[in-house]
Design an enzyme around this catalytic site. Structure first.
Site, PDB file in Angstrom:
ATOM      1  N   LYS A   1       0.872  -1.176   0.000  1.00 47.06           N
ATOM      2  CA  LYS A   1       0.000   0.000   0.000  1.00 47.06           C
ATOM      3  C   LYS A   1       0.910   1.228   0.000  1.00 47.06           C
ATOM      4  O   LYS A   1       1.761   1.374   0.868  1.00 47.06           O
ATOM      5  CB  LYS A   1      -0.872  -0.006   1.268  1.00 47.06           C
ATOM      6  CG  LYS A   1      -1.696   1.276   1.503  1.00 47.06           C
ATOM      7  CD  LYS A   1      -2.952   1.276   0.677  1.00 47.06           C
ATOM      8  CE  LYS A   1      -3.880   2.414   1.084  1.00 47.06           C
ATOM      9  NZ  LYS A   1      -4.570   2.135   2.361  1.00 47.06           N
TER      10      LYS A   1
ATOM     11  N   HIS B   1      -6.008  10.257   7.771  1.00 47.88           N
ATOM     12  CA  HIS B   1      -6.568   9.161   8.564  1.00 47.88           C
ATOM     13  C   HIS B   1      -7.614   9.656   9.557  1.00 47.88           C
ATOM     14  O   HIS B   1      -8.413  10.550   9.268  1.00 47.88           O
ATOM     15  CB  HIS B   1      -5.453   8.378   9.267  1.00 47.88           C
ATOM     16  CG  HIS B   1      -4.431   7.786   8.349  1.00 47.88           C
ATOM     17  ND1 HIS B   1      -4.732   7.254   7.120  1.00 47.88           N
ATOM     18  CD2 HIS B   1      -3.077   7.665   8.483  1.00 47.88           C
ATOM     19  CE1 HIS B   1      -3.634   6.810   6.537  1.00 47.88           C
ATOM     20  NE2 HIS B   1      -2.617   7.053   7.333  1.00 47.88           N
TER      21      HIS B   1
ATOM     22  N   ALA C   1      -1.326  13.382   0.328  1.00 46.89           N
ATOM     23  CA  ALA C   1      -1.768  14.556   1.068  1.00 46.89           C
ATOM     24  C   ALA C   1      -0.890  15.763   0.750  1.00 46.89           C
ATOM     25  O   ALA C   1      -1.389  16.865   0.482  1.00 46.89           O
ATOM     26  CB  ALA C   1      -1.744  14.262   2.568  1.00 46.89           C
TER      27      ALA C   1
ATOM     28  N   SER D   1       1.249   5.648  -1.381  1.00 47.48           N
ATOM     29  CA  SER D   1       0.544   6.860  -1.776  1.00 47.48           C
ATOM     30  C   SER D   1       0.397   6.901  -3.295  1.00 47.48           C
ATOM     31  O   SER D   1       1.341   6.560  -4.017  1.00 47.48           O
ATOM     32  CB  SER D   1       1.320   8.102  -1.322  1.00 47.48           C
ATOM     33  OG  SER D   1       1.479   8.134   0.073  1.00 47.48           O
TER      34      SER D   1
END
Length: 278
Positions: A54, A152, A109, A56
């Protein structure tokens, strides 16, 4: 053959991959799991160290030569974007020349923040400081930085720190593009059986939805001291229809993000066909 895999200990990832990790998916290859923050997995992917990860979405341009994007298991959605938090500032202008904490230089982000800030913070911010995502809100509260970009479950808990939301990157992205916001991707080495890994990932998602209590102990074990109610809200927000299948809207969102970022020289341009799904 046992595959090496890395994902975060966050509730959405442990919920999604509980069944596969515990050998509950028929015909799925066994996996040896490493739990790591996404900033760590981005680095692992750049070095080509593990089989499945996993990462970004913002990290994809650096790893797509060796890894392929899987069309399921990741985190996209609406109303789930990163937030810019402060102790009281309420306008983007207040960030000009200030210190902003972010959860990783290759995080989605931060990429979204850079795209947003280029058009909303006159003169730009003063300094970017990378901190682990769980250290950002305390740093803002304690005055160690002027603002923080959080991800999150922080969107559910920031008011406990006395912080205010200055901007929502998801709201900005959705209003600007009409597309869902792409956050975390599942990738696998191109040398592996990608259709089989896609099937195993999707089966693990569907098992999680069909048996939501089966993973609860595993989720809470890795969520550390997170309130179980917050963990449930985290899963409900980040595990959605795009987790089962990226689909046309999800694929368009990823393409739009990385194409726009490349046009502003924030990421390398994508080679033709780099986002073709297995």
């Amino acid at each position: 053959m046992t595959l090496s895999m890395a994902y975060s200990p966050c509730p959405n990832d442990t919920f999604v991959f509980h069944a596969w990790t515990h050998g509950l998916i028929e015909d799925a290859p066994p996996i040896d799991v490493r739990y790591a923050d996404i900033d760590v997995t981005n680095g692992l992917a750049e070095r080509g160290e593990l089989d499945v990860m996993k990462v970004s979405y913002a990290a994809l341009p650096w790893v797509l030569d060796e890894y392929a994007l899987l069309p399921c298991g990741g985190a996209l959605g609406r109303g789930c974007g990163p937030l810019v938090l402060s102790l009281g500032a309420t306008t983007p202008r207040a960030l000009a020349g200030k210190v902003v904490a972010v959860p990783g230089e290759r995080s989605t982000a931060y990429l979204l923040f850079r795209l947003w800030a280029a058009h909303n913070v006159p003169g730009g911010v003063g300094e970017i400081r990378v901190l682990p995502f769980d250290k950002i809100m305390p740093a803002v509260r304690d005055g160690l930085v002027d603002a923080g970009l959080v991800i999150h479950e922080a969107r559910f808990t920031y008011e406990r720190y006395g912080l205010t939301c200055l901007a929502d990157m998801g709201d900005w992205w959705e209003s600007d593009t009409g597309l869902p916001i792409p956050l975390g991707a599942i990738i696998a080495k191109r040398s592996l059986d990608l259709p089989a890994l896609t099937a195993a990932t999707r089966a693990s998602v569907e098992h999680a939805w069909a048996n939501p209590q089966a993973s609860r102990a595993y989720v809470l074990e890795h969520a550390q001291e997170m309130d179980p109610a917050v963990a449930d809200r985290h899963i409900a927000l980040y595990v959605n229809e795009f987790t089962r299948d990226l689909g046309p809207d999800g694929h368009a969102a990823v393409t739009a993000l990385l194409t726009r970022a490349a046009s502003e020289a924030l990421v390398p341009p994508l080679p033709p066909g780099a986002l073709t799904l297995p």
